[in-house]
Scaffold this motif. Structure first.
Motif: not given
Ligand SMILES: Cc1cc2nc3c(=O)[nH]c(=O)nc-3n(C[C@H](O)[C@H](O)[C@H](O)COP(=O)(O)OP(=O)(O)OC[C@H]3O[C@@H](n4cnc5c(N)ncnc54)[C@H](O)[C@@H]3O)c2cc1C
Length: 378
Positions: A285-286, A8, A274, A79, A42, A10-11, A127, A33
């Motif tokens: 990145i976001w 849950a 990610d 999961i 995040r 951003v992706a 994280r 999540t």
């Molecule tokens: C402290 C910090 C600062 C950052 N600063 C920046 C910035 O300044 N600029 C920028 O562009 N990016 C930044 N980033 C990176 C950015 O936050 C990530 O690239 C972005 O959040 C990725 O999104 P996502 O949805 O792919 O993954 P995530 O945001 O990591 O979400 C993953 C989701 O999957 C869930 N999940 C994982 N495994 C399981 C499982 N097995 N079962 C159920 N749920 C699961 C998690 O609970 C979460 O809900 C930062 C990251 C961090 C940690």
């Protein structure tokens, strides 16, 4: 149609937002999540380290948003496995969920380098929201923090520790800060500016060991020097969460391999953010995570979309300091460099043999920043 979304962030949430735009009344959307928080921003977790905000302040879509949009949100449910032939997943609550289409948007985890003493109390990575809350609960009783890793995240974290009244040290292996983006003069000026903000930077500093009886008390460097500390934050990169698909035919490399439609090699299984690797890159990145999520959501619901890669921004703010790194930076030969350096600003402009501006580094507030960037972008 039954859509399962693992993640849950951003992706995952961006995909869901595309799904609900075209949803048929019978379509089910189920999202998991492993965290106790619904979708939050995040990157702003770093600000939680100073206590200026808490996780609730950075929630983007709360539980009622999911309810109101008839999305089944499973908080704190992890999961554990996927069966891609019968099309179901299993969770840590011993439950089975069937899918027609599955999106893996399960993000990444912090990399923990093999440093002795990593398991001591008060050695953290950042994280998720729980990490941020736990670190902040300790910050209140600490006076010193060591951040291992002088990347963007490490420097911002140190800045927030300083805001919370701690004395932060940043340990960076390279000979100067942001060695991928800057040159030595730029890196050194950035270091000076950070030191003016009460952040101690140690370059060419390799960590050997964390020492303490129960919790960390001292960081020992490879050159034998030591720093006494109450807390350590490891900021040494991230790795995609690919373990979840280890026992499936889904192809992985550094991340889950996807094409420009966010499809994996397995029918009805998609990945984004990610967790996903597109053309050999995991962006980490976001903005591209959001874009990939949108593409996945559209393709899964039969709409048209394509991900065409992403060029990361060259203009950053680090601890409030302007940093720009754009274009060709290290050209020799006929390339000419023009350098402006004073105590407060460093600007390096690189021109080709025709006098065209092809690259630049800026550290500090430069009044012609925008026109310089525009000239390089052409
Ligand atoms: C402290 C910090 C600062 C950052 N600063 C920046 C910035 O300044 N600029 C920028 O562009 N990016 C930044 N980033 C990176 C950015 O936050 C990530 O690239 C972005 O959040 C990725 O999104 P996502 O949805 O792919 O993954 P995530 O945001 O990591 O979400 C993953 C989701 O999957 C869930 N999940 C994982 N495994 C399981 C499982 N097995 N079962 C159920 N749920 C699961 C998690 O609970 C979460 O809900 C930062 C990251 C961090 C940690």
């Amino acid at each position: 149609m039954r859509y399962l979304v693992v993640g849950a962030g951003v992706a995952g949430t961006s995909a869901i937002k595309e799904m609900i735009k075209v949803r048929d009344g019978k379509d089910e959307i189920v999202v998991f999540t492993e965290e106790p928080f619904p979708f939050y921003y995040r990157p702003r977790l770093i600000e939680c380290l100073s206590g200026e905000v808490d996780v609730d302040d950075i929630i983007i879509n709360d539980k009622s948003w999911f309810e109101n949009n008839d999305i089944e949100l499973h908080l704190e449910e992890k999961i554990l496995s996927i069966d891609t032939s019968v099309k179901f997943v299993e969770s840590d609550k011993a439950k089975t969920y069937y899918y027609d289409k599955l999106l893996l948007a399960n993000g990444a985890h912090s990399f923990v380098p093999p440093i002795k003493g990593c398991k001591l109390k008060n050695v953290f990575t950042l994280r998720n929201g729980k990490d941020a809350e736990e670190i902040y609960s300790k910050v209140k009783n600490c006076s010193t923090a060591v951040v291992v890793g002088g990347g963007l995240l490490g420097l911002e974290s140190a800045y927030n520790f300083a805001k919370a009244g701690l004395k932060p040290y940043v340990l960076e292996k390279s000979p100067y800060l942001l060695s991928q983006q800057l040159d030595e003069k730029g890196g050194k000026l950035l270091q000076k500016k950070l030191e003016d903000k009460n952040i101690e930077i140690m370059i060419e500093a390799s960590t050997e060991e964390f020492i303490g009886s129960d919790k960390v008390e001292t960081v020992k460097l490879e050159d034998g020097s030591t720093i006494d500390t109450d807390l350590v934050l490891l900021s040494t990169g991230v790795r995609s969460n690919i373990d979840l698909v280890a026992d499936t035919p889904i192809e992985t490399n550094r991340g889950i391999v996807v094409d420009s439609k966010m499809k994996t090699n397995v029918d009805s299984v998609f990945a984004a953010g990610d967790a996903a690797e597109y053309q050999g890159r995991v962006y980490g990145i976001w903005p591209p995570s959001m874009e990939e999520g949108k593409v996945a959501g559209k393709i899964m619901t039969g709409q048209k979309a394509e991900f065409n890669g992403f060029i990361p921004s060259h203009s950053l703010k680090i601890a409030g300091i302007d940093v720009v790194s754009i274009g060709e930076l290290n050209k020799g030969g006929d390339y000419r460099e023009e350098i402006i350096l004073d105590n407060d600003i460093y600007v390096k402009v690189i021109e080709d043999e025709n006098g065209e501006k092809v690259g630049a580094i800026i550290v500090g507030e430069y009044k012609d920043k925008k026109s310089l960037i525009d000239a390089i972008k052409g």
